[in-house]
Scaffold this motif. Sequence first.
Motif, PDB file in Angstrom:
ATOM      1  N   TRP A 207       7.956  21.072 171.987  1.00  0.00           N
ATOM      2  CA  TRP A 207       8.379  22.085 172.961  1.00  0.00           C
ATOM      3  C   TRP A 207       7.697  21.889 174.312  1.00  0.00           C
ATOM      4  O   TRP A 207       8.274  22.115 175.367  1.00  0.00           O
ATOM      5  N   ILE A 208       6.431  21.426 174.289  1.00  0.00           N
ATOM      6  CA  ILE A 208       5.684  21.234 175.527  1.00  0.00           C
ATOM      7  C   ILE A 208       6.018  19.897 176.170  1.00  0.00           C
ATOM      8  O   ILE A 208       6.246  19.818 177.380  1.00  0.00           O
ATOM      9  N   PHE A 209       6.064  18.805 175.393  1.00  0.00           N
ATOM     10  CA  PHE A 209       6.159  17.470 175.973  1.00  0.00           C
ATOM     11  C   PHE A 209       7.574  16.925 176.073  1.00  0.00           C
ATOM     12  O   PHE A 209       7.779  15.926 176.761  1.00  0.00           O
ATOM     13  N   GLU A 210       8.550  17.528 175.424  1.00  0.00           N
ATOM     14  CA  GLU A 210       9.917  17.005 175.494  1.00  0.00           C
ATOM     15  C   GLU A 210      10.510  17.097 176.893  1.00  0.00           C
ATOM     16  O   GLU A 210      11.110  16.114 177.360  1.00  0.00           O
ATOM     17  N   PRO A 211      10.358  18.204 177.637  1.00  0.00           N
ATOM     18  CA  PRO A 211      10.890  18.207 179.008  1.00  0.00           C
ATOM     19  C   PRO A 211      10.217  17.181 179.908  1.00  0.00           C
ATOM     20  O   PRO A 211      10.873  16.546 180.733  1.00  0.00           O
ATOM     21  N   LEU A 212       8.913  17.004 179.746  1.00  0.00           N
ATOM     22  CA  LEU A 212       8.198  16.012 180.543  1.00  0.00           C
ATOM     23  C   LEU A 212       8.674  14.601 180.213  1.00  0.00           C
ATOM     24  O   LEU A 212       8.906  13.791 181.119  1.00  0.00           O
ATOM     25  N   ALA A 213       8.851  14.302 178.950  1.00  0.00           N
ATOM     26  CA  ALA A 213       9.324  12.980 178.556  1.00  0.00           C
ATOM     27  C   ALA A 213      10.755  12.750 179.013  1.00  0.00           C
ATOM     28  O   ALA A 213      11.113  11.643 179.435  1.00  0.00           O
ATOM     29  N   SER A 214      11.566  13.770 178.965  1.00  0.00           N
ATOM     30  CA  SER A 214      12.948  13.641 179.432  1.00  0.00           C
ATOM     31  C   SER A 214      12.990  13.386 180.929  1.00  0.00           C
ATOM     32  O   SER A 214      13.758  12.546 181.410  1.00  0.00           O
ATOM     33  N   PHE A 215      12.162  14.103 181.694  1.00  0.00           N
ATOM     34  CA  PHE A 215      12.117  13.906 183.138  1.00  0.00           C
ATOM     35  C   PHE A 215      11.625  12.505 183.484  1.00  0.00           C
ATOM     36  O   PHE A 215      12.209  11.824 184.335  1.00  0.00           O
ATOM     37  N   LEU A 216      10.555  12.066 182.839  1.00  0.00           N
ATOM     38  CA  LEU A 216      10.034  10.738 183.135  1.00  0.00           C
ATOM     39  C   LEU A 216      11.000   9.647 182.703  1.00  0.00           C
ATOM     40  O   LEU A 216      11.100   8.615 183.361  1.00  0.00           O
ATOM     41  N   GLY A 217      11.713   9.868 181.616  1.00  0.00           N
ATOM     42  CA  GLY A 217      12.707   8.892 181.178  1.00  0.00           C
ATOM     43  C   GLY A 217      13.844   8.751 182.159  1.00  0.00           C
ATOM     44  O   GLY A 217      14.328   7.638 182.422  1.00  0.00           O
TER      45      GLY A 217
END
Length: 55
Positions: A17-27
């Motif tokens: 829940w915390i790191f999925e948006p960050l990983a999606s943005f960086l991807g």
Amino acid sequence: MFLLLFFVLLIQFFTYWIFEPLASFLGSFLEIKSFPIIALIGLVFLFSAKNIEQN
């Protein structure tokens, strides 16, 4: 044992829940099409550093 499994699943849920948006943005930001620009900025930064051994 079920309590341990519950805590592990809870930790995995909150980590996703915390790191999925960050990983999606960086991807999406670091796609192949933007790699030459990022590499060029990195090379300019690498070779523009002042020489430490200058007196």
